[in-house]
Design a protein around this motif. Structure first.
Motif, PDB file in Angstrom:
ATOM      1  N   VAL A  96       2.527   1.231   2.120  1.00  0.00           N
ATOM      2  CA  VAL A  96       3.888   1.836   2.428  1.00  0.00           C
ATOM      3  C   VAL A  96       3.816   3.126   1.431  1.00  0.00           C
ATOM      4  O   VAL A  96       3.659   3.125   0.398  1.00  0.00           O
ATOM      5  CB  VAL A  96       5.114   0.960   2.112  1.00  0.00           C
ATOM      6  CG1 VAL A  96       5.050  -0.321   3.045  1.00  0.00           C
ATOM      7  CG2 VAL A  96       5.447   0.261   0.501  1.00  0.00           C
ATOM      8  N   LEU A  97       4.731   3.970   1.912  1.00  0.00           N
ATOM      9  CA  LEU A  97       5.130   5.250   1.099  1.00  0.00           C
ATOM     10  C   LEU A  97       5.975   4.777   0.046  1.00  0.00           C
ATOM     11  O   LEU A  97       6.805   3.876   0.281  1.00  0.00           O
ATOM     12  CB  LEU A  97       5.851   6.000   2.023  1.00  0.00           C
ATOM     13  CG  LEU A  97       6.140   7.456   1.566  1.00  0.00           C
ATOM     14  CD1 LEU A  97       5.185   8.574   1.487  1.00  0.00           C
ATOM     15  CD2 LEU A  97       7.230   8.422   2.132  1.00  0.00           C
ATOM     16  N   VAL A  98       5.859   5.380  -1.085  1.00  0.00           N
ATOM     17  CA  VAL A  98       6.649   5.035  -2.477  1.00  0.00           C
ATOM     18  C   VAL A  98       8.043   5.528  -2.206  1.00  0.00           C
ATOM     19  O   VAL A  98       8.135   6.894  -1.939  1.00  0.00           O
ATOM     20  CB  VAL A  98       6.198   5.443  -3.714  1.00  0.00           C
ATOM     21  CG1 VAL A  98       7.006   5.320  -4.733  1.00  0.00           C
ATOM     22  CG2 VAL A  98       5.045   5.120  -4.019  1.00  0.00           C
ATOM     23  N   ASN A 199      13.144   8.625   8.006  1.00  0.00           N
ATOM     24  CA  ASN A 199      12.270   9.576   7.187  1.00  0.00           C
ATOM     25  C   ASN A 199      11.039   9.460   7.836  1.00  0.00           C
ATOM     26  O   ASN A 199      10.166   8.864   7.242  1.00  0.00           O
ATOM     27  CB  ASN A 199      12.411   8.851   5.797  1.00  0.00           C
ATOM     28  CG  ASN A 199      11.613   9.674   4.685  1.00  0.00           C
ATOM     29  OD1 ASN A 199      10.912  10.957   5.123  1.00  0.00           O
ATOM     30  ND2 ASN A 199      11.054   9.229   3.627  1.00  0.00           N
ATOM     31  N   PRO A 200      10.755  10.454   8.620  1.00  0.00           N
ATOM     32  CA  PRO A 200       9.440  10.222   9.570  1.00  0.00           C
ATOM     33  C   PRO A 200       8.329  10.975   8.489  1.00  0.00           C
ATOM     34  O   PRO A 200       8.735  11.721   7.745  1.00  0.00           O
ATOM     35  CB  PRO A 200       9.356  10.974  10.759  1.00  0.00           C
ATOM     36  CG  PRO A 200      10.801  11.958  10.244  1.00  0.00           C
ATOM     37  CD  PRO A 200      11.546  11.505   9.361  1.00  0.00           C
ATOM     38  N   PRO A 201       7.129  10.554   9.019  1.00  0.00           N
ATOM     39  CA  PRO A 201       6.076  11.510   8.498  1.00  0.00           C
ATOM     40  C   PRO A 201       6.129  12.950   8.675  1.00  0.00           C
ATOM     41  O   PRO A 201       6.365  13.435  10.023  1.00  0.00           O
ATOM     42  CB  PRO A 201       4.705  10.975   8.933  1.00  0.00           C
ATOM     43  CG  PRO A 201       5.067  10.141  10.074  1.00  0.00           C
ATOM     44  CD  PRO A 201       6.613   9.785  10.076  1.00  0.00           C
ATOM     45  N   GLY A 211      -2.593  13.432  -5.490  1.00  0.00           N
ATOM     46  CA  GLY A 211      -2.419  11.833  -5.761  1.00  0.00           C
ATOM     47  C   GLY A 211      -1.638  11.294  -4.655  1.00  0.00           C
ATOM     48  O   GLY A 211      -1.969  10.093  -4.109  1.00  0.00           O
ATOM     49  N   VAL A 212      -0.637  11.905  -3.890  1.00  0.00           N
ATOM     50  CA  VAL A 212      -0.020  11.402  -2.880  1.00  0.00           C
ATOM     51  C   VAL A 212      -0.885  11.407  -1.385  1.00  0.00           C
ATOM     52  O   VAL A 212      -1.107  10.287  -1.047  1.00  0.00           O
ATOM     53  CB  VAL A 212       1.236  12.457  -2.397  1.00  0.00           C
ATOM     54  CG1 VAL A 212       1.825  11.950  -1.011  1.00  0.00           C
ATOM     55  CG2 VAL A 212       2.351  12.571  -3.512  1.00  0.00           C
ATOM     56  N   ARG A 213      -1.720  12.380  -1.359  1.00  0.00           N
ATOM     57  CA  ARG A 213      -2.658  12.420  -0.270  1.00  0.00           C
ATOM     58  C   ARG A 213      -3.716  11.333  -0.348  1.00  0.00           C
ATOM     59  O   ARG A 213      -4.166  10.670   0.575  1.00  0.00           O
ATOM     60  CB  ARG A 213      -3.445  13.761  -0.134  1.00  0.00           C
ATOM     61  CG  ARG A 213      -4.088  13.944   0.976  1.00  0.00           C
ATOM     62  CD  ARG A 213      -4.575  15.323   1.399  1.00  0.00           C
ATOM     63  NE  ARG A 213      -5.445  15.832   0.302  1.00  0.00           N
ATOM     64  CZ  ARG A 213      -5.305  16.711  -0.534  1.00  0.00           C
ATOM     65  NH1 ARG A 213      -4.393  17.419  -0.584  1.00  0.00           N
ATOM     66  NH2 ARG A 213      -6.215  16.941  -1.347  1.00  0.00           N
ATOM     67  N   LEU A 219      -0.582   7.285   7.515  1.00  0.00           N
ATOM     68  CA  LEU A 219       0.688   7.150   8.939  1.00  0.00           C
ATOM     69  C   LEU A 219       1.844   7.429   8.260  1.00  0.00           C
ATOM     70  O   LEU A 219       2.851   7.908   9.214  1.00  0.00           O
ATOM     71  CB  LEU A 219       0.546   5.768   9.211  1.00  0.00           C
ATOM     72  CG  LEU A 219       1.470   5.249  10.389  1.00  0.00           C
ATOM     73  CD1 LEU A 219       0.828   6.123  11.634  1.00  0.00           C
ATOM     74  CD2 LEU A 219       1.255   4.012  10.592  1.00  0.00           C
ATOM     75  N   ALA A 220       2.269   7.554   7.120  1.00  0.00           N
ATOM     76  CA  ALA A 220       3.696   7.739   6.520  1.00  0.00           C
ATOM     77  C   ALA A 220       4.083   9.029   6.216  1.00  0.00           C
ATOM     78  O   ALA A 220       4.967   9.655   5.973  1.00  0.00           O
ATOM     79  CB  ALA A 220       4.130   6.770   5.394  1.00  0.00           C
ATOM     80  N   LEU A 221       2.913   9.800   6.217  1.00  0.00           N
ATOM     81  CA  LEU A 221       3.056  11.340   5.728  1.00  0.00           C
ATOM     82  C   LEU A 221       2.488  12.165   6.619  1.00  0.00           C
ATOM     83  O   LEU A 221       3.220  13.473   6.821  1.00  0.00           O
ATOM     84  CB  LEU A 221       1.883  11.430   4.500  1.00  0.00           C
ATOM     85  CG  LEU A 221       1.996  10.818   3.167  1.00  0.00           C
ATOM     86  CD1 LEU A 221       1.028  10.644   2.252  1.00  0.00           C
ATOM     87  CD2 LEU A 221       3.396  11.366   2.316  1.00  0.00           C
TER      88      LEU A 221
END
Ligand code: GLN
Length: 300
Positions: A96-98, A199-201, A211-213, A219-221
């Protein structure tokens, strides 16, 4: 590069880790404290209160591994398995996205809207909410905790995300009021709702932090070429999923307000569409307030 002495104290280990993390993190000292706390099984307050204590060898080994992973830009929240959001602690892992602090604003606006709805519907049944792309479940759970008379559908395409959300629902004891649904956007929703939050991608992958990528779920981004693909699909499906008088709150990226507002006006030609800024003054939420139908207005 600084080396770590044998049998270091907490103070020495933190100084070493802070130096190591300088290039990988904007908050190296804080990260070091959180990671050492995790390795010790202590809260951060205790870590900083016991700086002269010597660290046991097994803990030091774990801490070194955590620091190495953080140097590779892995988010601290994945390393510790936890993240605070809206005053609540959530379990998170790489599925999951933080949860981000700016998303707390979406929850605040939803709570404000819900209290207005309740004032104008004092005798109505529960407020029905859908959270689309729930991820860790942080938005759905925060809403359920703060709105005891609401029912929340938490939807995600990713079974892994739903597993994480399930754990957070149990942790915060809202299982009776949050229903998890697996599927794409609004497809699994059984009936229309009063409030839709998401809060969609929305990122353009090439533009985000390395770091995020590298570590957070694509799928979340991934919002496609312009970051707007998911808004397009969600807004096209939304009119059929909302009761008259319902509202929709969408988190957006700082440069997307004009485009998302235009799509919202196309999908909801008679709705009121408002953009709200976050604490840093960046456009962050698009709010769509649909009109109450003439028939419903007459019966109010
Ligand atoms: N705010 C996140 C970021 O910039 C993106 C979240 C999203 O795409 N919904 O990393």
């Amino acid at each position: 590069m600084a080396t770590l002495p044998a049998n270091p104290t907490i103070a020495a280990a933190l100084a070493w880790a802070t130096a190591q993390l300088q290039g990988a993190s904007e908050t190296p000292r804080l990260d070091a404290e959180l990671l050492l706390g995790h390795a010790l099984g202590w809260g951060r307050a205790r870590v900083v209160a016991e700086l002269p204590s010597v660290i046991p060898a097994a803990v030091l080994h774990t801490f070194r591994e955590l620091v190495a992973r953080r140097m590779d830009h892995e988010p601290v929240a994945y390393l510790t398995g936890r993240k605070e959001f809206f005053g609540l602690e959530f379990f998170v892992d790489r599925r999951v996205l933080v949860p981000r602090p700016e998303t707390e604003m979406l929850v605040e606006l939803a709570l404000e809207w819900a209290s207005g709805w309740r004032r104008s519907h004092p005798t109505a049944g529960p407020l029905i909410i859908a959270d689309v792309g729930t991820g860790s479940g942080c938005i759905a759970v925060a809403l359920a905790v703060h709105l005891p008379d609401a029912r929340v559908y938490a939807i995600d395409l990713s079974p892994g995300a739903l597993d994480v959300a399930q754990q957070n629902i149990a942790r915060h004891a809202v299982a009776g009021r949050v229903t998890l649904l697996q599927g794409d956007l609004l497809a699994p929703l059984p009936h229309p709702v009063d409030l839709l939050v998401s809060n969609p991608p929305y990122t353009i992958l090439a533009e985000i932090d390395e770091g995020v990528r590298r570590h957070e779920p694509r799928l979340a981004l991934d919002g496609g070429m312009a970051g707007l693909d998911v808004y397009r699909h969600l807004l096209a499906a939304a009119p059929a999923a909302l009761h008259p008088g319902a509202a929709m709150l969408l988190e957006i990226g700082a440069t997307q307000a004009a485009a998302v507002t235009a799509m919202a006006r196309t999908a909801f030609p008679t709705a009121q569409v408002i953009v709200r800024q976050d604490l840093a003054g960046r456009d962050r939420v698009v709010m769509i307030q649909t009109r109450v139908s003439a028939a419903a207005a007459a019966s109010l």
